[in-house]
Design a protein around this motif. Structure first.
Motif, mmCIF file in Angstrom:
data_model
loop_
_atom_site.group_PDB
_atom_site.id
_atom_site.type_symbol
_atom_site.label_atom_id
_atom_site.label_comp_id
_atom_site.label_asym_id
_atom_site.label_seq_id
_atom_site.Cartn_x
_atom_site.Cartn_y
_atom_site.Cartn_z
ATOM 1 N N ARG A 100 111.118 -2.043 118.304
ATOM 2 C CA ARG A 100 111.852 -2.944 117.417
ATOM 3 C C ARG A 100 111.755 -2.504 115.968
ATOM 4 O O ARG A 100 112.609 -2.812 115.173
ATOM 5 N N TRP A 101 110.706 -1.757 115.615
ATOM 6 C CA TRP A 101 110.526 -1.309 114.234
ATOM 7 C C TRP A 101 111.567 -0.287 113.822
ATOM 8 O O TRP A 101 111.797 -0.056 112.655
ATOM 9 N N TRP A 102 112.249 0.326 114.780
ATOM 10 C CA TRP A 102 113.178 1.397 114.492
ATOM 11 C C TRP A 102 114.277 0.954 113.531
ATOM 12 O O TRP A 102 114.663 1.675 112.634
ATOM 13 N N TRP A 103 114.775 -0.269 113.701
ATOM 14 C CA TRP A 103 115.873 -0.746 112.864
ATOM 15 C C TRP A 103 115.464 -0.893 111.414
ATOM 16 O O TRP A 103 116.224 -0.570 110.513
ATOM 17 N N SER A 104 114.286 -1.374 111.145
ATOM 18 C CA SER A 104 113.865 -1.623 109.770
ATOM 19 C C SER A 104 113.141 -0.436 109.163
ATOM 20 O O SER A 104 113.011 -0.351 107.954
ATOM 21 N N GLY A 105 112.642 0.459 110.007
ATOM 22 C CA GLY A 105 111.870 1.586 109.499
ATOM 23 C C GLY A 105 110.403 1.242 109.304
ATOM 24 O O GLY A 105 109.625 2.081 108.885
ATOM 25 N N HIS A 106 110.020 -0.002 109.581
ATOM 26 C CA HIS A 106 108.635 -0.441 109.406
ATOM 27 C C HIS A 106 108.113 -1.006 110.714
ATOM 28 O O HIS A 106 108.799 -1.780 111.375
ATOM 29 N N ARG A 107 106.890 -0.641 111.044
ATOM 30 C CA ARG A 107 106.263 -1.230 112.225
ATOM 31 C C ARG A 107 105.705 -2.592 111.824
ATOM 32 O O ARG A 107 104.998 -2.691 110.831
ATOM 33 N N PRO A 108 105.973 -3.605 112.625
ATOM 34 C CA PRO A 108 105.429 -4.927 112.297
ATOM 35 C C PRO A 108 103.943 -4.998 112.647
ATOM 36 O O PRO A 108 103.445 -4.237 113.477
ATOM 37 N N PHE A 109 103.261 -5.909 111.999
ATOM 38 C CA PHE A 109 101.873 -6.203 112.326
ATOM 39 C C PHE A 109 101.877 -7.283 113.396
ATOM 40 O O PHE A 109 102.661 -8.231 113.327
#
Length: 194
Positions: free
Chosen positions: A113-122
């Motif tokens: 899911r982090w792919w779209w935002s470029g950031h891995r969620p915590f």
């Protein structure tokens, strides 16, 4: 809250993101925070990690985390409790892996899911560790959140990381002694309970 983090604590959080990226994890977990702490040098937490022998036992820590992931994230306490009522988690894992392949119950891998935002969620647990580190710092009367507060928060949070740390001799009390010396409470009893 991040503005209250010391340089070392910020480096630890950024290091946890790097740990997640290198491991191909969908999100940043408490485990990643601990592994990033093991890489830090020169701070109070680094001293405690070394004094408790955790840095030298990194491979053992990682093996324990891999075992917990293989069990679907169940802690040792969960596994023992289930064994107490006749449920053998080892047998269940073996049967599931026999049918679906090794690591079928492993947690932390999946949809990216982090792919779209470029950031891995915590994960919620990792966010709670960060919040708890603030309570630990405030409970000690500290204005800033350092790596030592992150380490204490990791030992105070029920779950796999605290279990693995305890198995390796790093409980809340032993970490506190390594950080602040014997008998140093500094209001910590209140912070741990919060």
């Amino acid at each position: 809250m991040f503005e209250r983090f010391t340089r070392g604590a910020r480096a630890t959080v950024k290091g946890a993101v790097g740990q997640a990226e290198r491991g191909g994890a969908d999100s940043v977990t408490e485990e990643h925070l601990l592994l990033a702490l093991l890489e830090q040098e020169g701070g109070r937490a680094s001293f405690a990690v070394t004094a408790l022998g955790l840095r030298d036992r990194r491979a053992s820590l990682e093996a324990s985390f891999a075992g917990a992931r293989r069990r679907g994230g169940l802690t040792k306490a969960d596994t023992d409790a289930l064994a107490g009522i006749g449920i053998d988690i080892g047998a269940i894992v073996s049967r599931v892996e026999g049918a679906h392949g090794e690591g079928a119950l492993a947690t932390g891998r999946g949809g990216h899911r982090w792919w779209w935002s470029g950031h891995r969620p915590f994960t919620p647990g990792a966010k709670t560790v960060l919040e708890k580190s603030l309570r630990v710092a405030l409970g000690r009367g500290d204005r800033f959140i350092g790596e030592e507060h992150l380490l204490l928060a990791l030992t105070a949070m029920p779950g796999v990381v605290a279990d693995v740390l305890a198995e390796h001799g790093a409980t809340y009390a032993t970490v506190q002694r390594a950080l602040y010396g014997p008998g140093a409470d500094g209001g910590q009893g209140q912070a741990k309970a919060g």
